[in-house]
Design a protein around this motif. Structure first.
Motif, mmCIF file in Angstrom:
data_model
loop_
_atom_site.group_PDB
_atom_site.id
_atom_site.type_symbol
_atom_site.label_atom_id
_atom_site.label_comp_id
_atom_site.label_asym_id
_atom_site.label_seq_id
_atom_site.Cartn_x
_atom_site.Cartn_y
_atom_site.Cartn_z
ATOM 1 N N ASN A 47 0.820 -1.204 0.000
ATOM 2 C CA ASN A 47 0.000 0.000 0.000
ATOM 3 C C ASN A 47 0.866 1.272 0.000
ATOM 4 O O ASN A 47 1.794 1.379 0.793
ATOM 5 N N PRO A 48 0.569 2.229 -0.876
ATOM 6 C CA PRO A 48 1.355 3.468 -0.916
ATOM 7 C C PRO A 48 1.375 4.214 0.431
ATOM 8 O O PRO A 48 2.382 4.839 0.763
ATOM 9 N N ASN A 49 0.279 4.129 1.188
ATOM 10 C CA ASN A 49 0.257 4.793 2.505
ATOM 11 C C ASN A 49 1.320 4.214 3.429
ATOM 12 O O ASN A 49 1.947 4.937 4.199
ATOM 13 N N THR A 50 1.487 2.890 3.347
ATOM 14 C CA THR A 50 2.497 2.221 4.180
ATOM 15 C C THR A 50 3.891 2.689 3.790
ATOM 16 O O THR A 50 4.737 2.959 4.639
ATOM 17 N N ARG A 53 4.552 6.107 5.129
ATOM 18 C CA ARG A 53 4.876 6.081 6.565
ATOM 19 C C ARG A 53 6.306 5.618 6.798
ATOM 20 O O ARG A 53 7.019 6.153 7.651
#
Lengths: 119, 232
Positions: A47-50, A53
């Protein structure tokens, strides 16, 4: 270097680790631009969000820094990346010794075996 | 981060079958959410409610603060679990059909994805393989600039290599302001791209959690936890 993700562990620290390995291995030099969030996300299948982060986490440690609008770059604190690499080397070596112990070789025998090993 | 989906005390009954039983949840924007549950757990019912294809028996759904209607449908891109396109049309005709129908459809994005897959726009839909047809459907949905993408079983019918394609298409077209809901029972294939999961069982939510919480607290993958929760 392939991205190897273990689904039983949180993904964020794994991305951090693997980026550190690349930096420590000299795949990216200080102040060199690294891959974009999306490129890493697609390559690792995460996931790009991961990924975002993970990059922020490494920014906090000084391994990376971001420039608004142009992406992520390798920072000054390569020492941290080296520590991560050392930890992984130590862990893999310990795992190897443990595996050999189960196969009936004590550490002295393993060291001898490694010394005689021909690739 | 704003709230994109909000369901309160939502129930749906078909005759005397309770498909969804008084469920409430909210989803934030910018998330990839897995809607997971065994067959008959209410996944597709929930998805159809989100799209206004069914109306709730009780309770309320809001998308971006609005009740389901024309305005919410403009913001939701929906991939149904079966194809609804006219098979006599060519890929090109379908692309222009979508461009007419949806204000937020980006034909250039669709054509770029089609060319990467070597699907010629002149091909008629019925001459494409099942897997390629499903990929075309996904491309059409992901070429919209929606706030909410709802994908019902996007990987069920395709081979493992095509699954990787579907996953990278979702990542590539993912925009940080939008939310993607993916319903599936093939968890192992998709879990590494999820932020959050909702487990549905017999029409009830048994778990809503971030995937990293699952991995940290239970020290197991989402797939393993799913097998545990739904053990029979």
């Amino acid at each position: 270097m392939d991205w190897i993700i273990d689904k039983n562990r949180p993904i964020c620290p794994q991305i951090c680790e693997q980026l550190c390995l690349r930096v420590a291995a000299g795949q990216f030099a200080p102040h060199e631009k690294i891959l974009s969030v999306r490129e890493i996300a697609v390559a690792a299948g995460v996931n790009p969000n991961t990924v975002q982060r993970s990059l922020e986490e490494l920014e906090g440690r000084g391994v990376l820094y971001s420039v608004r609008g142009s992406g992520w770059f390798v920072g000054e604190n390569i020492a941290h990346a080296r520590e991560v690499l050392d930890d992984i080397l130590a862990k893999k070596t310990a795992d190897y010794f443990e595996a050999m112990r189960i196969l009936g070789m004590d550490s002295a025998a393993v060291k001898e075996y490694v010394k005689e090993w021909k690739e | 981060m704003s709230e994109i989906v909000c369901c309160t005390n939502l129930s749906k009954t078909y005759g005397n079958v309770n498909a969804l039983k008084n469920i409430s949840f909210t989803l934030d924007s910018g998330k990839i959410v897995g809607l997971l549950g065994p067959n008959g757990s209410g996944k597709t019912t929930l998805i159809k409610l989100l799209n206004g294809l069914l109306t709730p028996t009780k309770g309320e759904i809001r998308i971006g603060g609005q009740k389901i209607g024309v305005e919410t449908k403009k913001q939701v891109a929906y991939l149904p679990d079966n194809s609804y396109l006219n098979s006599w049309m060519t890929v090109k005709q379908i692309v222009s059909y979508f461009a007419d129908f949806y204000e937020d459809f980006q034909p250039e994005v669709a054509y770029e994805m089609l060319s990467r897959l070597d699907i010629a726009p002149e091909r008629k839909l019925k001459t494409l393989s099942k897997g390629n047809k499903e990929k075309v459907c996904l491309i059409l949905v992901m070429s919209r600039k929606a706030r909410l993408y709802v994908l019902d079983e996007p990987i069920a019918g395709v081979d493992p290599a095509a699954r990787d394609y579907v996953i990278s298409t979702i990542i590539n077209n993912y925009n940080p302001e939008a939310t993607v809901i993916i319903s599936t029972h093939l968890i192992a294939d998709i879990e590494q791209i999820l932020d959050e999961v909702i487990f549905l069982k017999n029409g009830e939510i048994v778990l809503q959690s971030t995937v990293d919480e699952i991995r940290t607290e239970h020290e197991k993958s989402v797939d393993e936890l799913f097998r545990e929760v739904f053990k029979w």
